[in-house]
Write a protein that holds these residues in place. Structure first.
Motif, PDB file in Angstrom:
ATOM      1  N   ILE A  63       0.886  -1.103   0.156  1.00 30.07           N
ATOM      2  CA  ILE A  63      -0.113   0.206   0.025  1.00 30.07           C
ATOM      3  C   ILE A  63       0.933   1.137   0.035  1.00 30.07           C
ATOM      4  O   ILE A  63       0.435   2.446   0.256  1.00 30.07           O
ATOM      5  N   GLY A  64       2.147   1.257  -0.008  1.00 29.80           N
ATOM      6  CA  GLY A  64       3.128   2.113  -0.210  1.00 29.80           C
ATOM      7  C   GLY A  64       4.025   2.113   1.170  1.00 29.80           C
ATOM      8  O   GLY A  64       4.806   3.162   1.340  1.00 29.80           O
ATOM      9  N   ILE A 198       6.448   2.056 -12.144  1.00 34.26           N
ATOM     10  CA  ILE A 198       5.461   3.023 -11.646  1.00 34.26           C
ATOM     11  C   ILE A 198       5.886   4.246 -12.317  1.00 34.26           C
ATOM     12  O   ILE A 198       4.819   4.868 -13.061  1.00 34.26           O
ATOM     13  N   TYR A 205      -3.145  -0.543 -10.454  1.00 33.56           N
ATOM     14  CA  TYR A 205      -3.635  -0.448  -9.268  1.00 33.56           C
ATOM     15  C   TYR A 205      -5.048  -0.985  -9.197  1.00 33.56           C
ATOM     16  O   TYR A 205      -5.580  -1.314 -10.229  1.00 33.56           O
ATOM     17  N   MET A 341      -4.760   8.431  -1.942  1.00 37.98           N
ATOM     18  CA  MET A 341      -4.859   8.999  -3.067  1.00 37.98           C
ATOM     19  C   MET A 341      -5.745   8.411  -4.145  1.00 37.98           C
ATOM     20  O   MET A 341      -6.223   8.861  -5.259  1.00 37.98           O
TER      21      MET A 341
ATOM     22  N   LYS B  37      -3.992   8.795 -13.839  1.00 37.50           N
ATOM     23  CA  LYS B  37      -4.920   8.384 -12.634  1.00 37.50           C
ATOM     24  C   LYS B  37      -5.844   9.345 -12.274  1.00 37.50           C
ATOM     25  O   LYS B  37      -5.737  10.475 -12.566  1.00 37.50           O
ATOM     26  N   GLY B  39      -7.932  11.059  -9.088  1.00 40.28           N
ATOM     27  CA  GLY B  39      -7.613  11.467  -7.857  1.00 40.28           C
ATOM     28  C   GLY B  39      -8.727  12.007  -7.189  1.00 40.28           C
ATOM     29  O   GLY B  39      -9.075  11.729  -5.934  1.00 40.28           O
ATOM     30  N   ALA B  47      -3.103  14.336 -10.167  1.00 39.12           N
ATOM     31  CA  ALA B  47      -3.026  12.972 -10.541  1.00 39.12           C
ATOM     32  C   ALA B  47      -3.300  12.589 -11.983  1.00 39.12           C
ATOM     33  O   ALA B  47      -2.601  11.578 -12.428  1.00 39.12           O
ATOM     34  N   PRO B  96       8.891   7.020  -5.505  1.00 39.43           N
ATOM     35  CA  PRO B  96       7.413   6.384  -5.071  1.00 39.43           C
ATOM     36  C   PRO B  96       7.233   5.807  -3.493  1.00 39.43           C
ATOM     37  O   PRO B  96       8.172   4.956  -3.269  1.00 39.43           O
ATOM     38  N   GLN B  97       6.206   6.235  -3.090  1.00 37.14           N
ATOM     39  CA  GLN B  97       5.732   5.280  -1.986  1.00 37.14           C
ATOM     40  C   GLN B  97       4.769   4.356  -2.480  1.00 37.14           C
ATOM     41  O   GLN B  97       4.853   3.289  -2.907  1.00 37.14           O
ATOM     42  N   CYS B  98       3.634   4.824  -2.239  1.00 36.64           N
ATOM     43  CA  CYS B  98       2.312   4.073  -2.874  1.00 36.64           C
ATOM     44  C   CYS B  98       2.422   4.316  -4.483  1.00 36.64           C
ATOM     45  O   CYS B  98       2.082   3.345  -5.067  1.00 36.64           O
ATOM     46  N   GLY B  99       2.912   5.290  -4.999  1.00 44.93           N
ATOM     47  CA  GLY B  99       3.300   5.651  -6.431  1.00 44.93           C
ATOM     48  C   GLY B  99       2.094   5.875  -7.078  1.00 44.93           C
ATOM     49  O   GLY B  99       2.191   6.353  -8.286  1.00 44.93           O
ATOM     50  N   TYR B 100       0.750   6.100  -6.646  1.00 44.76           N
ATOM     51  CA  TYR B 100      -0.419   6.419  -7.383  1.00 44.76           C
ATOM     52  C   TYR B 100      -0.403   7.838  -8.031  1.00 44.76           C
ATOM     53  O   TYR B 100      -0.673   8.106  -9.051  1.00 44.76           O
ATOM     54  N   ARG B 134      -0.289  12.371  -1.360  1.00 39.84           N
ATOM     55  CA  ARG B 134      -0.657  11.902   0.077  1.00 39.84           C
ATOM     56  C   ARG B 134       0.608  11.247   0.865  1.00 39.84           C
ATOM     57  O   ARG B 134       0.183  11.140   1.954  1.00 39.84           O
TER      58      ARG B 134
END
Ligand code: FES
Ligand code: FES
Lengths: 723, 152
Positions: A63-64, A198, A205, A341, B37, B39, B47, B96-100, B134
């Motif tokens: 989830i990050g 990514i 996702y 997000m 994306k 958002g 996004a 990136p963390q979640c990368g979204y 986020r």
């Protein structure tokens, strides 16, 4: 945690389809529950192909928080793999992987022993195969980055060449593990395994899941507590692209599935437009009174009388009446949204008496049981696939959205992607509980805390979920200063409400630490002591205190003092801050992690500017320094945006804030300078998704007090409304 | 419905959708390019950022009927092999963390560098102001933009 895992698992070897080594783990069922014969085979954790490629399954959802990288690193380390040749694949939900859950910062510490043993077992088998092949003693061999090496002769065999032979032998049971000084992968900064995909937009996702002939669904949802009176689908069905309108029944337990009316269409936009056109009338009798002002009023009423006793040490009344100085204060926290997000969504396909659910999630097992319940399909016929999640923050621990998707797919007889618009996501979240903390603290003539009374009235998330002991999710009985103050009392009262509540990053620690660490600061100033010295004195000598909640069983005062000292040192606590800048400190223990934070703030035009945050973190051994630093940075920024802006208001059962225009998040230009410092210690690793959240808001509030003399007792901070 | 022709990443797509459909949903649900994306849907998060003739725009607020002949570039077309200096910098800095949010961040950053090859922190703050993260990857986004600008 090593002992229980040790007892319950053993590792077996097999052949891959192409003749390589397949390492599997068996879970020995708890002896009391099932016989050993019922031991289940775990899915493949490690596959070594004859071409030398090592594939490691990522067991938990990503989830990050970085577990898709950090957990495979642990296996690769003990295997002595060449990280450049390791492929990581997301595992599906499968009981054979054991717990598959991302929450509570548990990923690393719960899997540390198991995954090390998986890697070490594979390595031992490759060594044995090499010893036979080379006709040498196994002890004369060593491994390095995907090769077995025989130093006396310089001969080298790649893991791929050995995989087939290795697979023929049984897996050894007692394998040696490396010393941390031997690590080559663990402890190195390693980029996220999905990063290259990514940055090309090539990672799927939840919202990117596509099934043939899939319909997109948007659900009209009632105000909190309201019920469906009637709806008219005609206008919705007239929107081009809209295919069906389906009533979604609520589950008896409202936290499992809520009533609503779904509009299903050929694409997301048509579904949103159809939902806007839908005519729905709610019976608002029960929801009309649901509001945040009413919650606040109720909290004040409840605080006026004793609550459920959570903990009582000594005699608080006597302690307070004998104190040289007594302080009283209320601290207030609002409802807080998760705002991942990627808005909440899920895709499901029910056909032939089976169901596939594919989506972003933190709790795949919860998704399976809710999908089963919503469709009447037995859980063993529900397949759960984990998409990478665009954030979680605790939101996706609640799995009701999986049930919605599965139910709709069943009724529509088509694959369905249930999509929440940002407004749906924000207005139908399960919020961090709102409430008021009431403190009374007594200092003796020497400025020591002799009495501490803490009463909380809030909207318990356990109560919302229909669970017993509403206090258990809200107030943690061993949180400092418990056990540090001779006369100590904790009481709790639940405020019944239909406003949904759930776990937010760091659960309620993120709110409670704000209150506790703020009031502690008030006592420090009242005692005329330096806030750091006051905290160190309070913690006293080095010892382990029992800790029964998140991250126990013990809390080390030495480690908590250690992060306070390190944060202070790195922030230059001994030197006065620059003029116009205030400095504050706070520390908190949760999920086995110790974090101290120093904040530096300034104030201009009535607005708080957080200029700098310095964190000291003791999470034991750091598996991936790059991921770990990112988690701490992110947690600090998350806590900062919550402290400055985060607030959900409810009127007549409806959330006032509708989208990101009203629910503010930090922007690039607003971020403080961030310092992240890890304590190098001998302890095994613990998780980092959450621990750095909780000390940030109080550190900021304490800094504002140092600068302005104004004490912030309400989240989010408003300088105009200082309590 | 008359067919609308869109040029996305150098390829022409003829689609039959209402002209008011936002470009975001045409890309994601009709053309099946899901790298862009969703958002917020109201232009508040970034996004959904794509380029129209090189200019960054929020695709969630742009009706397909208004795209006209402008060339659309999405994250999938920024550099199909992932070899844009920013994409390499994003990987090098482990952003990136979640990368979204990152597709949108990269598209905004690419538009910035195309105009301002050596941006200051203030340039970055301005150009990236409409892109929320986020997860809080901002410090690394900033570092990665500087890294790409240095040509590393
Ligand atoms: S989805 Fe377009 S700006 Fe948020
Ligand atoms: S990386 Fe998660 S929102 Fe930016």
């Amino acid at each position: 945690m090593s002992a229980p895992i040790e007892r319950r698992t053993f590792i077996v070897a097999g052949l891959t389809a192409a003749g390589g080594l397949l390492l599997t783990v068996r879970l020995k069922a708890d002896a009391g529950l099932r016989s050993q014969d019922a031991a289940e085979a775990l899915g493949a954790f490690v596959r070594i192909d004859t071409n030398g490629v090592v594939t490691v399954m990522a067991k938990n959802p990503e989830i990050g928080t970085g577990v898709k990288t950090s957990l495979p690193m642990i296996i690769a380390e003990e295997l002595d793999a060449d990280w450049g040749k390791v492929l990581v694949e997301q595992a599906p939900l499968d009981t054979r992987y054991g717990d598959q859950f991302t929450g509570g910062s548990t990923g690393v510490w719960q899997n540390w022993d198991l995954l090390r043993r998986v890697g070490a077992t594979a390595r031992a088998m490759l060594l044995s195969a090499a010893a036979v092949r080379l006709r040498v003693e196994p002890s004369s061999l060593r491994t390095e980055a995907g090769f077995v090496i025989h130093p006396p002769t310089g001969r080298r065999l790649g893991y791929g060449e050995l995989a087939a032979d290795a697979a023929k032998a049984p897996a050894p049971t007692d394998v040696p593990l490396k010393r941390s000084s031997e690590y080559r992968i663990v402890g190195k900064p390693i980029g996220g395994v999905d990063n290259p995909a990514i940055v090309r937009g090539a990672v799927a996702y939840g919202l990117d899941v596509r099934f043939p002939g899939m319909l997109f669904a948007a659900i009209a949802r009632p105000p909190f507590g309201a019920a469906l009176r009637r709806y008219d689908a005609a206008a919705a069905l007239a929107v081009p692209g809209v295919k069906q309108v389906i009533r979604v029944p609520g589950a008896a337990n409202r936290s499992l599935m809520q009533e609503g009316v779904a509009v299903l269409a050929e694409n997301t936009w048509a579904a949103f437009r159809g939902r806007e056109a839908l005519v729905v009338e709610w019976d608002e009798t029960a929801s009309a009174g649901e509001s945040t002002p009413a919650i606040r009023e109720k909290a004040l009423q409840l605080l006026a009388r004793p609550g459920t006793l959570i903990r009582s040490d000594g005699d608080v009344a006597a302690g307070l009446s004998g104190a040289a100085k007594v302080l009283e204060a209320d601290y207030e926290v609002p409802f807080l949204a998760h705002v991942p997000m990627e808005p909440v969504n899920c895709t499901a396909w029910v056909r032939n008496g089976a169901c596939t659910v594919h989506g972003p999630m933190q709790n795949p097992d919860g998704v399976r049981s809710i999908a089963a319940e919503a469709t009447g399909i037995p859980p063993e016929r529900v397949t759960v696939l984990m998409a990478r999640s665009g954030g979680g923050f605790g939101r996706r621990l609640q799995s009701e959205y999986g049930g919605e998707a599965a139910f709709l797919s069943k009724v529509a007889a088509a694959p369905v992607q249930m999509v929440r618009s940002r407004e749906d996501d924000l207005r139908h979240d399960l919020y961090r509980p709102a409430g008021i903390h009431r403190f009374r603290g007594g200092l003796d003539a020497g400025g020591r805390v002799v009495a501490w009374s803490h009463r909380l009235a809030n909207t318990s998330r356990y109560a919302y979920a229909g669970r017993n002991n509403p206090e258990r999710s809200e107030l943690y009985k061993d949180d400092p200063p418990a056990a540090l103050v001779p006369n100590f009392r904790l009481e709790y009262a639940n405020i019944p409400t239909a406003i949904p509540t759930g776990a937010w990053r760091a659960t309620l620690h993120s709110a409670n630490a704000f209150a506790v660490q703020g009031f502690l600061d008030e006592l420090a100033h009242a005692a005329g002591k330096d806030p750091l010295a006051f905290r160190l004195d309070l913690l006293g000598g080095d010892r382990d205190l029992p800790y029964s909640d998140h991250g126990g069983p013990v809390l080390s005062t030495a480690r908590l003092k250690g992060v306070l000292r390190l944060a202070a040192a790195r922030a230059g606590w001994d030197r006065p801050p620059p003029s116009g800048v205030g400095r504050g400190i706070a520390a908190h223990f949760t999920f086995s992690g110790y974090v101290g934070v120093v904040a530096e703030v300034s104030v201009a035009n009535g607005a708080i500017r957080v200029r700098r945050l310095v964190a000291a973190v003791d999470c034991g051994l750091v598996v991936n320094p790059s991921g770990a630093e990112g988690q701490v940075q992110g947690a600090m920024l998350d806590a900062t945006q919550a402290a400055l802006y985060g607030e959900i208001n409810v009127e007549r059962g409806r959330v006032v804030e509708g989208n990101l225009g009203q629910y503010r998040l930090l922007r690039m230009s607003e971020i403080p300078e961030l310092g992240v410092h890890f304590v190098a210690g001998p302890h095994p690793p613990t998780g980092l998704g959450e621990p750095a959240v909780s000390p940030v808001a109080p550190a900021i509030a304490n800094a504002v007090f140092a600068l302005t003399g104004r004490r912030l007792r309400r989240l989010p901070f408003r300088l105009g409304a200082v309590g | 419905m008359p067919a609308i022709t869109l040029t996305v990443n150098g390829r022409r797509h003829s689609i039959e959708v209402p002209t008011e459909m936002p470009l975001l949903w045409a890309l994601r649900d009709i053309i099946n390019l899901t790298g862009t994306k969703f958002g917020c849907g109201i232009g508040a998060c970034g996004a959904c950022t794509v380029h129209l003739d090189g200019q960054p725009v929020r695709s969630c607020g742009l009706p397909v009927g208004q795209v006209g002949t402008r060339r659309i570039t999405t994250i999938e077309g920024l550099a199909p092999d992932g070899g844009h200096a920013l994409q390499r910098a994003w990987v090098a800095e482990d952003v990136p963390q979640c990368g979204y949010c990152q597709a949108g961040q990269l598209m905004s950053a690419a538009a910035l560098l195309a105009k301002t090859p050596r941006p200051t922190d203030a340039d970055i703050d301005t150009a990236m102001a409409g892109n929320l993260c986020r997860c809080g990857t901002y410090p690394r986004i900033r570092r990665a933009i500087h890294r790409a600008a240095r040509g590393e």
